[in-house]
Design an enzyme around this catalytic site. Structure first.
Site, PDB file in Angstrom:
ATOM      1  N   TYR A  56       0.856  -1.193   0.000  1.00  0.00           N
ATOM      2  CA  TYR A  56       0.000   0.000   0.000  1.00  0.00           C
ATOM      3  C   TYR A  56       0.889   1.239   0.000  1.00  0.00           C
ATOM      4  O   TYR A  56       1.502   1.593   0.996  1.00  0.00           O
ATOM      5  CB  TYR A  56      -0.917   0.028   1.221  1.00  0.00           C
ATOM      6  CG  TYR A  56      -1.865  -1.147   1.337  1.00  0.00           C
ATOM      7  CD1 TYR A  56      -2.203  -1.927   0.230  1.00  0.00           C
ATOM      8  CD2 TYR A  56      -2.423  -1.482   2.567  1.00  0.00           C
ATOM      9  CE1 TYR A  56      -3.068  -2.999   0.350  1.00  0.00           C
ATOM     10  CE2 TYR A  56      -3.299  -2.552   2.698  1.00  0.00           C
ATOM     11  CZ  TYR A  56      -3.611  -3.307   1.596  1.00  0.00           C
ATOM     12  OH  TYR A  56      -4.463  -4.375   1.721  1.00  0.00           O
ATOM     13  N   HIS A 122       0.015 -12.029   1.291  1.00  0.00           N
ATOM     14  CA  HIS A 122      -0.997 -11.196   0.659  1.00  0.00           C
ATOM     15  C   HIS A 122      -1.703 -11.916  -0.489  1.00  0.00           C
ATOM     16  O   HIS A 122      -2.924 -11.794  -0.676  1.00  0.00           O
ATOM     17  CB  HIS A 122      -0.352  -9.906   0.154  1.00  0.00           C
ATOM     18  CG  HIS A 122      -1.284  -8.748   0.074  1.00  0.00           C
ATOM     19  ND1 HIS A 122      -0.864  -7.443   0.183  1.00  0.00           N
ATOM     20  CD2 HIS A 122      -2.625  -8.673  -0.091  1.00  0.00           C
ATOM     21  CE1 HIS A 122      -1.907  -6.628   0.079  1.00  0.00           C
ATOM     22  NE2 HIS A 122      -2.976  -7.353  -0.097  1.00  0.00           N
ATOM     23  N   PHE A 207     -19.881   0.952  -1.809  1.00  0.00           N
ATOM     24  CA  PHE A 207     -21.160   0.822  -2.505  1.00  0.00           C
ATOM     25  C   PHE A 207     -22.325   0.582  -1.535  1.00  0.00           C
ATOM     26  O   PHE A 207     -23.418   1.130  -1.704  1.00  0.00           O
ATOM     27  CB  PHE A 207     -21.081  -0.315  -3.519  1.00  0.00           C
ATOM     28  CG  PHE A 207     -22.364  -0.548  -4.263  1.00  0.00           C
ATOM     29  CD1 PHE A 207     -22.694   0.247  -5.354  1.00  0.00           C
ATOM     30  CD2 PHE A 207     -23.258  -1.534  -3.867  1.00  0.00           C
ATOM     31  CE1 PHE A 207     -23.883   0.056  -6.037  1.00  0.00           C
ATOM     32  CE2 PHE A 207     -24.443  -1.732  -4.544  1.00  0.00           C
ATOM     33  CZ  PHE A 207     -24.762  -0.938  -5.632  1.00  0.00           C
TER      34      PHE A 207
END
Length: 323
Positions: A56, A122, A207
């Protein structure tokens, strides 16, 4: 906030995913000082579980989290992930033992700590047996650099193989009212083996909050602009899900985000979602979901929602999950 157990690791029932503070979403990386304040506010609200990863940024997100927990380290479960940045020069996910040993040193340094509470692979490296990767992780546990280990986006079969080498504490995968995939394969295995589940994107990348009804207002580089569920007419088709969540929220006297999180929390113990936000008000809203109780009728309506239209990732990214 109440807590739950991921394997033998106690965490707040709602954690905080820090990814969006540095990458992929509208506004990411614009206000690092504000991100640190939000992370510290999470600790004040009883959040003990902070999630990041070396990719990130890359790297800068771990640095933010490290700054935020300085002076409060003992009250925090720090989770980070390795494997999407190769330190050996290999292309693609790197699960080699050499990469595991190199990656952990950088994460410890950036986080400003002497141990990582929960360290995930990951993405599974198809070129390296998971037994080799987990063996290297077991070595880090023996050395005290890592306390618990996990996998992210792994299949049920891979989870079993990994757990046979060293006990897994948690598996991270996308799970929400519009991503029910774990229920058919991964979740039953986790229950059987006593491994916790950490749902990422529990609000469907924003969303399910009802706030994303068009792509207007999203940065040009926002990841959702190319995600299949937000494009090709699928956003409009999926509004039925957001609308039903909103209807339940109105009945329950809660917000849509709180309903989506409460639904996840009601799936049982050992599930600890990590919604992400950069906004302190949204953070407090998410944390308050721990106190929301849905009726059986409301839960049934949410359970009955048809799957979302569109794959949850683009084809190239989907090729790296469920391995």
């Amino acid at each position: 906030m109440r807590t739950t157990a991921l394997g033998g690791l106690e965490v707040s029932r709602i954690g905080l995913g820090a990814m969006g503070m540095s990458a992929f979403y509208t506004g990411a990386g614009r206000d690092p000082a504000g991100a640190v304040r939000t992370l510290r506010r999470a600790l004040d609200l009883g959040v003990t579980h902070l999630d990041t990863a070396e990719v990130y940024g890359p790297h800068v997100n771990e640095e933010l989290v490290g700054r935020a927990v300085r002076g409060r380290r003992d009250g925090v479960v720090l989770a980070t992930k390795f494997g999407l940045v190769s330190h050996t020069g290999r292309p693609g996910p790197d699960g080699t033992a050499a990469n595991v040993r190199a990656a952990v040193e950088g994460s410890l340094r950036r986080l400003g700590t002497d141990r990582i509470d929960l360290y995930y692979q990951h993405r599974i490296d198809p070129g390296t047996p998971v037994e080799e990767t987990v063996g290297a992780l077991a070595g880090l546990v023996a050395a005290g650099k890592v306390l618990h280990i996990g996998l992210s986006e792994a299949s049920a079969a891979t989870i079993r193989r990994a757990h046979a080498v060293h006990p897994l504490t948690a598996v991270q995968t996308e799970y929400s009212l519009w991503t029910r995939d774990p229920e058919s394969g991964v979740l039953p295995v986790l229950r059987e083996l006593g491994i916790g589940l950490v749902p990422y994107a529990p609000l469907g990348h924003g969303f399910l909050t009802g706030a994303v009804r068009t792509l207007d207002g999203l940065d040009a580089g926002d990841w959702r602009r190319t995600n299949p569920r937000f494009t090709g007419g699928n956003l409009e088709r999926n509004l039925r899900i957001a609308d039903e969540v909103g209807a339940v929220a109105e009945e329950a006297g809660a917000t849509p985000a709180q309903v989506a999180l409460a639904w996840l929390l009601a799936r049982g113990e050992g599930i600890a979602p990590i919604p992400g936000t950069t906004n302190a008000d949204r953070l407090a809203e998410n944390c308050a979901a721990d106190g929301v109780r849905l009726t059986a009728e409301q839960t049934g309506r949410l359970d009955a929602l048809a799957p979302a239209s569109g794959a949850r990732h683009a084809a190239a990214d989907m090729a790296a999950v469920d391995l």
